[in-house]
Structure formats: structure tokens, C-alpha cells
Enzyme design. Structure first.
Site, PDB file in Angstrom:
ATOM      1  N   GLU A  76       0.854  -0.676  -0.054  1.00  0.00           N
ATOM      2  CA  GLU A  76       0.011  -0.082  -0.049  1.00  0.00           C
ATOM      3  C   GLU A  76       1.169   1.375   0.110  1.00  0.00           C
ATOM      4  OE1 GLU A  76      -4.329   0.657   2.191  1.00  0.00           O
ATOM      5  OE2 GLU A  76      -2.791  -1.005   2.209  1.00  0.00           O
ATOM      6  N   ASP A  77       2.126   1.059   0.688  1.00  0.00           N
ATOM      7  CA  ASP A  77       2.665   2.053   1.490  1.00  0.00           C
ATOM      8  C   ASP A  77       3.627   3.002   0.359  1.00  0.00           C
ATOM      9  OD1 ASP A  77       0.507   2.901   2.827  1.00  0.00           O
ATOM     10  OD2 ASP A  77       2.163   2.536   4.266  1.00  0.00           O
TER      11      ASP A  77
END
Ligand code: MN
Length: 707
Positions: A76-77
Site C-alpha cells: 500500500e505504501d
């Protein structure tokens, strides 16, 4: 970084060197992926996944689970993809990280009670692997422990979500210690003032009570010693949130809640639980109605204990829980207990999974003998292995549907009108057909068109009773409408032969006729004509005869032919026996309740039926008839390799659609008779297909099938 060294040293207690190495690799990978990222608190981001993994290691999660925990935020990051994770760490780890990321994408738009329950179910439904939930819960726990760095508004929102969604999940899975900590942390941020006051009060009260508690424990230990029972006895502290909840729900004062002493007794085996209970009841009088046997009938999350409340020696109630050490592990760690207390000899992951499954299965079995087994079964099955899926509506609401439900089921779930007019679905912003099966977490949007209508083929894939019954109902109404339309066409033709304009028939005339026939309306009479219950020329005569003249009017000639404009829907059908197509000489035959069936004029089947001439209607093709019609072709051919492909190609080349094939070997002499059901536009189209088939090598005869 020294934290990682500390962490891996701790792992050595329960993981072998290759496993520790996997965890270290995951750490290195995550560390470099997150490099340059910082938490709100200012610490390097990697401290978060490391803390999550370290919480999980306290439950003794296997190496793959720990690796996934260390990597849980990289997809996600950072720019890392699932594919990369799969090549570096293997499929199970990649799947888990993907699973956690998917859970993170769910936005909790509302925490209304019913919605919260759906969110919880959705989370459980989406996490096929119980480790994914454990990672998610550990992630949430660490975020809650470090919530102070967030803005006050965010703090409240996250705390609310934790209390409504995550704490109940922890409870459901029997992760009791986690459940309590999540509750206390949520309470602290939702109600900072009350939390502070209560914490101080509890601290003070504990100090005062220590002496009493110690004497109590001594008395109980003494009792067990005399009875020869091996039991470890300890005091039990209440959590801040549980005190607060009890005060609120039962309207108790602080001392009413807190002046109850909690004691826990652990014994070696289940039988000893009851012996230990007997000793206690001999020591102090039990309060009637407070005894609960969760050993024989465990709670839904697997919790087992005997509960009893006694009149204590100083006039204060004494709450006691009695259980075995095994029951205690499950009571504290629930579903994680199997990892937590895995034997040291390196029991594999598969074994831990199997033990978890067995544990859940065991719950079902224990419970199937109990009174409310049915309700329980539904709960556990529904909660951990949901038969239901949960999807989002465009407005962010959650809809529960049975497993296997399609976009059509969803459409009918929203509204009957949406179902009746749906044409396609946008699922997760991608345009997909209506028959698409939905998955938990899908965003579903239905596209409608005012002219769209339910299709009978939907009945073959819808999963909900609601959709099924609505579609059926619609089709029935449709048949009535189409029958009436056909009846009107037939009637108008009959009127034309009597040289009467349909408009000349007055409303009163229709009323009178409906009354005479005992029909409800003009529409009913027309539908009756359409399905062949009444003959069009008889109705036409009845409508046009002069009132009072009676039935002695000369019988009218049979009306002119009915024109067929194409594939006419449910009221007009094309006979399966002879399969007429545009260009053929045809005749209509009314079959009671089925409407008009169109046959070839020389249909053998029809002739055999010896139908009454009154049931036959003249029909003809319109000049510009449209649509595809089913025709049959019989091919006699010498068998050889690749034959079927050649024949199919010949049909396809002439733009024919094959919808049925059958074959037989009449004499076993290498000659086979094949039948093709083919969709064609008209006779010319069929002729072109037949020509193509004749050109295929080894074909001996091609014939249209008329029976
Ligand atoms: Mn995280």
C-alpha cells in the site's frame, strides 16, 4: 538497528534457524522499501511493522505469518507489487500481505449497529486465512497503542472503529487479552476524562483491597490443599472498560461494581473443575442462579469455564472462574492458542492450520449436542466461514447476499425496478456482465435502461429467492401482456374480414361482452384469444352483432392471415418438431394455455395430432421479418478424424450458429448421421449453410430436418 536483533533472538525460542532467516529477510526487504517514510510520531516507519510482528510473535505465529506482518504495509505504501513479493517470499506470504491490504481498503463509513455487524462479517469473510485477521488485529493494536501522535479528531474516529469493529472480532475469535486491551485503549481516547478518573479510582481501590484479597486466596488454597486438589488460585483484576460498562449498563455505582472480588482457579483436567467447584461451594455459599457451566456447553468462541458467585467471608460477593490450563490458553488467546502453545518440536504451519480447523470443528461438534445448537452453528459458521458475501452499494452501504449471488441478485436486492431494468454491472469500476458472481468487498453499481426487461435465462444463475420470484412474476405478467397483444392482432384481422374498424367497437360493447363471458376486462378477453382459449372470429362476431338480434347471424368467413414480424416472444412460439423459418409455408396452431405455435404447413407431427380446423390460424411471414430462427439439418457422412471440426467450420463460415449437435451410427459401417440445430435468418441463409456443408469432403447427404 538493535530492535531487530532483540526480536530475532526472541524468535529463536520457538522458530528454527531457516524460519528466523525468512523473518530477517522480510525485515531487510520491508526496511529498505519503507526507507524515508516516517510515522506521525516521527519514528522511522519500519518501527511499526516490526512492532506488529513482535505482537504476533507473542502468539507464536509461524515464520510466514511474521514475514507477512513485517511486509503488511509495503504494497500500500510503497511501489512493491504482489508479484514481486511472491517471487521473493513465496505465494503464501504474498497472499497474506495482499489480504491485509484488501482489508485496509474497506472504509468504515458508518458504525451504526447493524452496519458494524456487517463490517465485522465482511472482514472475516474476506480474510480466508485466519493469520490475515491476526495480522490485522495486531496492526490495529499497535496503532491504538501509539494513537497519541494523531490529531484528536482522528483519534476519536479510530478509537470508535476499534471499539465497534475490531474489539468484537478479537472477542469472537477468543483473543481475550487483546479484546480487553483494545477496549481499554478505545475507551481512553473516546472518553479521556472518565478514563482518567476511573483508572485512578481502580488504582486506589486495588490498594485497599489487596489485604482482603490475599486472605481470601489463602483461605481458598487451604481448602484445596485439605481436599487434595491440585489447583492454582489467583486474583483477577477488572479492566477499566469492563468496570465502566457495568456501571453504565446496570446503573451500578463504582463500589457496587468494584466490591466484587474476582478469583481464578486453574486445575489439571476437566473432571477436577467440578471437584474444585464442590470444594468452593462447601467453603462459601453460592448465590442461587449465578452458576454457569461453560465447560459442558462452551461459548460460541470456544470459551470454557465454570462460573460461580459466592457469598464471600466479609459479606462481599466473590466471582470465581474454574477451568483447566488448556481451557485457560483458549480463553486468553482463542484462535491463536494453537500457535501460541505449539509444541517446541517444530510443528509445521499446516499442522497449526489443521489444529485451528479441528478446534473450530470441535466447537461445532460439542455444540451440536446442546440445546441451542442450531443457533450456535449458524453463528460460528456464519462468522468464520460465511455462507454470505458482503458487497458495497454505490452509496457505501453494505448488502449481504448468499454465496454465489450475481449482479442480478444485487440489482433485485436494491429494488425490483432496478432488477427489471438492469443491463450490466460495474463491479469495482469495471464493466462486467450481469451473470458475474460477486465477492465480498466488491463495489457494485448497476446500469439500467428503461427499455430493458428481465430475461428468462437469468433464472439459470440467480441465487436469491427474491430475484427468482420477481423474474418469474414478471415473465408471467409479460406472457399475459404479450398474449393480449397477439389476441388484439388476431381480433383486428377477424374484424377486418367483417369490414369493421376496431375503433368502431364501443367501450360499452366490450363491457357487455366481458360480462357475458364472465371475464374481468377487455384485456382478459384479448389474452384469451392470444392463448387460443377463444377464437378471434367468434369474438369478432359477438362484438359486431346487433344487440338483441341473438346468435343467428350468419357465420363469418375465417379471417385473413396473421402476419409474423419476427421472433415474437412468449405468445407466439415456433414448433420444435419442424422448426419453421422465414420463407417456409406455415400454419398457426393454438394450444390451450400456451398460445400460438407455428408449424410448417406440411409438418408431420401436426398432421398426426389430427387437430381441429378451428384451432388452426392462417399465418404468413412479413416481408421484412427479423431475428434468428432455429432450424435443423441432418448430415449423412463417412466418419473420419477432424470431421466435426470441418462441419462446424462450414456452418460458421456461412454465419450460422450451432446450438445443438447429436449423432448416431446407424449401421456401424463408418457412416454416421449427424443432426445440427442451427440458428438462421431465413430459408436463403439456411440454403447457403447447406451448400457449404455439401462441399465438406466425405459428406454424402445434407437434408433439412423437418421432424
Ligand atoms: Mn499497518
Amino acid at each position: 538497528m538493535s530492535e531487530i536483533a532483540e526480536f530475532t533472538r526472541h524468535l529463536g525460542h520457538y522458530l528454527g534457524p531457516p524460519d528466523v532467516e525468512l523473518v530477517e529477510r522480510a525485515f531487510e526487504y520491508s526496511d529498505s522499501a519503507h526507507r524515508g517514510q516516517y510515522r506521525k510520531s516521527g519514528e522511522p516507519y519500519i518501527t511499526h511493522p516490526l512492532a506488529v510482528a513482535s505482537i504476533l510473535s507473542q502468539w507464536r505465529i509461524d515464520a510466514q505469518g511474521l514475514a507477512a506482518a513485517l511486509l503488511h504495509d509495503v504494497m500500500e505504501d510503497t511501489a512493491v507489487t504482489k508479484g514481486e513479493l511472491e517471487t521473493t517470499f513465496g505465494k503464501p506470504v504474498a497472499e497474506m500481505v495482499d489480504g491485509v491490504s484488501k482489508l485496509d481498503q474497506i472504509e468504515f463509513t458508518s458504525t451504526e449497529d447493524a452496519q458494524a455487524e456487517n463490517f465485522r462479517k465482511m472482514l472475516l469473510a474476506m480474510a480466508r486465512d485466519v493469520r490475515v485477521i491476526l495480522i490485522k488485529l495486531a496492526d490495529r493494536l499497535h496503532n491504538m497503542r501509539t494513537l497519541d501522535a494523531m490529531s484528536p479528531a482522528n483519534r476519536k474516529r479510530i478509537a470508535r472503529e476499534t471499539l465497534d469493529i475490531y474489539a468484537p472480532i478479537a472477542n469472537r475469535l477468543g483473543l481475550n487479552a487483546l479484546y480487553q486491551e483494545l477496549q481499554d485503549l478505545s475507551f481512553k481516547h473516546l472518553n479521556p476524562l472518565r478514563y482518567r478518573v476511573l483508572t485512578a479510582a481502580i488504582k486506589a481501590a486495588r490498594g485497599n483491597r489487596r489485604e482482603v484479597m490475599n486472605r481470601l486466596l489463602e483461605a481458598i488454597r487451604e481448602g484445596y490443599h485439605k481436599a487434595g486438589i491440585h489447583a492454582s488460585v489467583s486474583g483477577r483484576e477488572k479492566t477499566v472498560y469492563s468496570v465502566y460498562k457495568k456501571m453504565r449498563e446496570k446503573r451500578y455505582t463504582f463500589s457496587q461494581v468494584f466490591d466484587i472480588y474476582g478469583v481464578r482457579v486453574l486445575v489439571p483436567d476437566p473432571t477436577s473443575c467440578y471437584a474444585a467447584l464442590g470444594v468452593l461451594h462447601a467453603l462459601y455459599k453460592p448465590i442461587p442462579g449465578k452458576f454457569k457451566d461453560y465447560v459442558a456447553i462452551p461459548k460460541a468462541n470456544g470459551y470454557q469455564s465454570l462460573h460461580t458467585t459466592l457469598f464471600g467471608p466479609f459479606g462481599t460477593p466473590l466471582e470465581v472462574q474454574i477451568r483447566t490450563h488448556d481451557m485457560h490458553r483458549v480463553a486468553e488467546a482463542g484462535v491463536a492458542a494453537h500457535w501460541l502453545y505449539k509444541r517446541q518440536d517444530g510443528v509445521g504451519l499446516a499442522e497449526a492450520q489443521r489444529e485451528t480447523d479441528r478446534w473450530l470443528q470441535g466447537l461445532l461438534e460439542i455444540q451440536s449436542e446442546s440445546r441451542d445448537s442450531k443457533e450456535f452453528l449458524e453463528n460460528v459458521k456464519g462468522d468464520l466461514f460465511p455462507e454470505e458475501i458482503y458487497v458495497f452499494t454505490p452509496k457505501g452501504k453494505i448488502m449481504a447476499l448468499p454465496r454465489g449471488a450475481t449482479a442480478v441478485d444485487f440489482a433485485y436486492g436494491v429494488h425490483t425496478d432496478i432488477g427489471h431494468h438492469c443491463v450490466a454491472a460495474r463491479i469495482n469500476y469495471e464493466l462486467l456482465p450481469l451473470r458475474t458472481e460477486l465477492k465480498s468487498g466488491d463495489h457494485v453499481e448497476i446500469l439500467t435502461a428503461p427499455t430493458a426487461r428481465p430475461n428468462p435465462s437469468w433464472l439459470s444463475f440467480v441465487a436469491t429467492g427474491k430475484a427468482r420470484s420477481r423474474i418469474r412474476h414478471y415473465l408471467k405478467g409479460l406472457q399475459q401482456k404479450e398474449s393480449a397483444a397477439l389476441g388484439e392482432r388476431l381480433l383486428n384481422q377477424a374484424l377486418a374480414t367483417l369490414k369493421v374498424e376496431p375503433e368502431a367497437i364501443t367501450w360499452e360493447r366490450w363491457e357487455a361482452l366481458a360480462k357475458e363471458y364472465g371475464a374481468r376486462s377487455q384485456l382478459d378477453i384479448l389474452a384469451d384469444i392470444g392463448v387460443g382459449k377463444r377464437l378471434s372470429f367468434v369474438v369478432a362476431q359477438a362484438l359486431t352483432r346487433t344487440p338483441g338480434r341473438g346468435d343467428d347471424a350468419a357465420p363469418a368467413a375465417k379471417p385473413g392471415a396473421l402476419t409474423l414480424r419476427g421472433v415474437e416472444g412468449v405468445a407466439i412460439q415456433y414448433a420444435k418438431c419442424c422448426r419453421p423459418i422465414p420463407g417456409d409455408a406455415i400454419v398457426g396452431h393454438f394450444r390451450k394455455g400456451q398460445g400460438l405455435v407455428v408449424h410448417l404447413t406440411d409438418c408431420v407431427t401436426l398432421r398426426k395430432q389430427r387437430v381441429d380446423a378451428a384451432e388452426l390460424v392462417d399465418v404468413e411471414w412479413a416481408g421484412d421479418v427479423e431475428g434468428v430462427f432455429d432450424a435443423g439439418v441432418r448430415v449423412l457422412v463417412s466418419d473420419r478424424r477432424g470431421l466435426l471440426a470441418d462441419l462446424a467450420m462450414a456452418i460458421a463460415d456461412a454465419e450460422g450458429n450451432i446450438d445443438a449437435i447429436s449423432m448416431e451410427k446407424p449401421d456401424g459401417a463408418g457412416v454416421i448421421a449427424m443432426f445440427f440445430g442451427i440458428q438462421v435468418r431465413d430459408r436463403r441463409h439456411l440454403a447457403a449453410i447447406v451448400r457449404n456443408l455439401r462441399r465438406v469432403p466425405d459428406v454424402r447427404r445434407v437434408q433439412r430436418a423437418r421432424t
